[in-house]
Design a protein around this motif. Sequence first.
Motif, short mmCIF file in Angstrom:
data_model
loop_
_atom_site.label_atom_id
_atom_site.label_comp_id
_atom_site.label_asym_id
_atom_site.label_seq_id
_atom_site.Cartn_x
_atom_site.Cartn_y
_atom_site.Cartn_z
N HIS A 227 0.83 -1.21 0.00
CA HIS A 227 0.00 0.00 0.00
C HIS A 227 0.86 1.26 0.00
O HIS A 227 0.45 2.29 -0.52
N HIS A 228 2.06 1.16 0.58
CA HIS A 228 2.97 2.31 0.58
C HIS A 228 3.48 2.60 -0.82
O HIS A 228 3.83 3.75 -1.15
N HIS A 229 3.52 1.57 -1.67
CA HIS A 229 4.03 1.74 -3.02
C HIS A 229 2.96 2.22 -3.99
O HIS A 229 3.22 2.32 -5.19
N ARG A 230 1.80 2.51 -3.46
CA ARG A 230 0.80 3.22 -4.27
C ARG A 230 1.35 4.59 -4.65
O ARG A 230 0.99 5.16 -5.68
N PHE A 231 2.26 5.10 -3.84
CA PHE A 231 2.83 6.43 -4.06
C PHE A 231 4.17 6.29 -4.78
O PHE A 231 5.23 6.40 -4.19
N TYR A 232 4.09 6.01 -6.08
CA TYR A 232 5.31 5.78 -6.87
C TYR A 232 6.07 7.08 -7.13
O TYR A 232 7.26 7.06 -7.47
N ASN A 233 5.39 8.22 -7.01
CA ASN A 233 6.03 9.53 -7.15
C ASN A 233 5.72 10.31 -5.87
O ASN A 233 4.87 11.19 -5.85
N PRO A 234 6.37 9.96 -4.76
CA PRO A 234 5.94 10.43 -3.45
C PRO A 234 6.19 11.91 -3.20
O PRO A 234 7.03 12.55 -3.84
N SER A 235 5.45 12.43 -2.24
CA SER A 235 5.66 13.78 -1.72
C SER A 235 6.12 13.65 -0.27
O SER A 235 6.11 12.55 0.29
N PRO A 236 6.51 14.74 0.38
CA PRO A 236 6.95 14.65 1.78
C PRO A 236 5.89 14.13 2.74
O PRO A 236 6.22 13.79 3.89
N PHE A 237 4.63 14.05 2.31
CA PHE A 237 3.58 13.53 3.18
C PHE A 237 3.52 12.00 3.21
O PHE A 237 2.69 11.43 3.90
N SER A 238 4.39 11.35 2.46
CA SER A 238 4.31 9.88 2.37
C SER A 238 5.28 9.16 3.29
O SER A 238 5.41 7.94 3.22
N VAL A 239 5.98 9.89 4.18
CA VAL A 239 7.02 9.29 5.01
C VAL A 239 6.49 8.09 5.80
O VAL A 239 7.09 7.02 5.81
N ILE A 240 5.36 8.27 6.48
CA ILE A 240 4.79 7.17 7.27
C ILE A 240 3.40 6.80 6.74
O ILE A 240 2.53 6.38 7.49
N ALA A 241 3.23 6.95 5.43
CA ALA A 241 1.95 6.60 4.80
C ALA A 241 1.90 5.09 4.57
O ALA A 241 1.87 4.60 3.44
N ASP A 242 1.91 4.35 5.67
CA ASP A 242 1.90 2.89 5.64
C ASP A 242 0.63 2.37 6.29
O ASP A 242 -0.08 3.10 6.98
N GLU A 243 0.42 1.08 6.12
CA GLU A 243 -0.62 0.42 6.89
C GLU A 243 -0.15 0.30 8.34
O GLU A 243 1.05 0.19 8.60
N PRO A 244 -1.06 0.31 9.31
CA PRO A 244 -0.68 0.30 10.73
C PRO A 244 0.31 -0.78 11.14
O PRO A 244 1.25 -0.48 11.90
N PRO A 245 0.19 -2.05 10.68
CA PRO A 245 1.18 -3.05 11.13
C PRO A 245 2.61 -2.67 10.80
O PRO A 245 3.53 -2.92 11.60
N ASP A 246 2.82 -2.08 9.63
CA ASP A 246 4.17 -1.65 9.25
C ASP A 246 4.72 -0.63 10.23
O ASP A 246 5.87 -0.71 10.67
N GLN A 247 3.92 0.37 10.56
CA GLN A 247 4.41 1.44 11.43
C GLN A 247 4.61 0.97 12.87
O GLN A 247 5.52 1.42 13.56
N VAL A 248 3.75 0.08 13.34
CA VAL A 248 3.92 -0.46 14.70
C VAL A 248 5.27 -1.17 14.81
O VAL A 248 6.04 -0.94 15.75
N ILE A 249 5.57 -2.02 13.84
CA ILE A 249 6.81 -2.80 13.89
C ILE A 249 8.03 -1.91 13.69
O ILE A 249 9.05 -2.06 14.37
N ARG A 250 7.95 -0.95 12.78
CA ARG A 250 9.10 -0.10 12.50
C ARG A 250 9.50 0.76 13.70
O ARG A 250 10.66 1.13 13.85
N ALA A 251 8.53 1.08 14.53
CA ALA A 251 8.82 1.91 15.70
C ALA A 251 9.17 1.09 16.93
O ALA A 251 9.51 1.67 17.98
N LEU A 252 9.10 -0.23 16.84
CA LEU A 252 9.34 -1.09 18.01
C LEU A 252 10.70 -0.88 18.70
O LEU A 252 10.79 -1.04 19.92
N PRO A 253 11.77 -0.54 17.95
CA PRO A 253 13.04 -0.30 18.66
C PRO A 253 12.93 0.73 19.78
O PRO A 253 13.67 0.65 20.76
N MET A 254 12.01 1.67 19.67
CA MET A 254 11.86 2.67 20.71
C MET A 254 11.40 2.05 22.03
O MET A 254 11.72 2.56 23.11
#
Length: 323
Positions: free
Chosen positions: A171-198
Motif C-alpha cells: 500500500h505504501h508503493h501506491r505512491f510511486y512519485n511520493p511527496s513529503p507527506f508519504s514518510v509514514i503513509a503505511d498500513e498500521p502493522p508496518d508502522q507499529v513494527i518499524r517503531a518497536l526499537p523505541m
Amino acid sequence: FGSSHLPDLGVNTPRKVKAQPVLFWQTRAAMVLCELMSSAPSSFLATWATISFLTLLSVVFFSGSVFWVYYVRPSYEKWQYKINPKFPTPQDVRLEIKQTLKGIVAAAFAPSLSLYLSQQGRSQAYCGVGEHGWGYLAGSFLVTWIVADFFEFAYHYLGHSVTAMWQVHKHHHRFYNPSPFSVIADEPPDQVIRALPMAIFPLIAPVNMDMLFLQFGVFFYAYGVYLHWGYELESLDAHHPWINTSYQHYAHHALSIMNKPYHTGFYIKLWDQIAGSTLEKCSCSKCARAKGERSLEAWQKLEKPDYSPLLSPSFWLGGEKRA
C-alpha cells in the motif's frame, strides 16, 4: 517532579541542580520527557493519544513546510533538482495524507509504550546525563542509530520478499512519485513494527529517553522527509558511495515490487550493497541535467497541479472528483 511516586530515572532533583548551577542548562535540556512522565496520567491510552498528537504536529511542521516550498510554490530553479519531473496529483497527496493519519496513530504506539514502561519503572530508561556520563550518551546514540537503521533495512527488505509482508507493505508503493507527506503513509502493522526499537532498546540497556525520542522523532523523521522529498541536493547526490539519498528512495518507490527489493535501506547504503539490492542504472536529476532534460522549455510545458483543493472540506470528503 522527583516526587516519591515516580521511579528513579537517574534525574537530579531541583535541590541538587541548584547545588551545581554550571550543569543547570544541561539538566534542563534533558528533562523534557521526564517532566512529561511525571505529569502524565498513568493511563497508557492517554499517553498514546498525547504522543499521537505530538507526532501529528511533527508531520505538519516537517512534511507540511517542505511540501509548501517545493510543491505548492515550485520554481524552475528548484525543479531542476526534482527527480521525477512530474508532480503528484492533489488526489495522490490526499491519499498520502489519509494513509499518514493511520500511520501516525500506529507509529505512536511503541514510543507511548516506552514512556509508559519508564513511568512504571519497568525499563532501564533514564533522563539527564546521570551516572552514565556524556560518553555513554554519545555512544548509545551511535549504537541505537546503527541498529535501528539495520532493523529498518531488514524489515523493509523482508517486506518485499515475504508474500504476507508484501500484502501489507504494498500500500505504501501506491505512491510511486511520493511527496513529503508519504514518510509514514503505511498500513498500521508496518508502522507499529518499524517503531518497536523505541520500546525495545530501553528494555535491553540503559537508554536516555530524550536522546531516543529526539533520534526517532527528529533525526529519523526529518531524514524520512528528505528521502520522500522528491528532489535532490547538490551536495549529496545519488552517486554517494555509502549514504542512501532521496534518489535511491524515489527509485525504491518507483521500481521495487515483490521479490525486487531495490534500496530498502534508510541511512546506510552498505546494507543494500551487501544484499545485492542496489540499482546500477541512474536516472537522477544530476544525470538528467547533464542530458539537457531539465531545460526551461521543459519546465514551461510541464503541468503544475493546483493543490488548493487540499484546503477544501468537500475535496477531502470525496465530493470533488477533479482538482
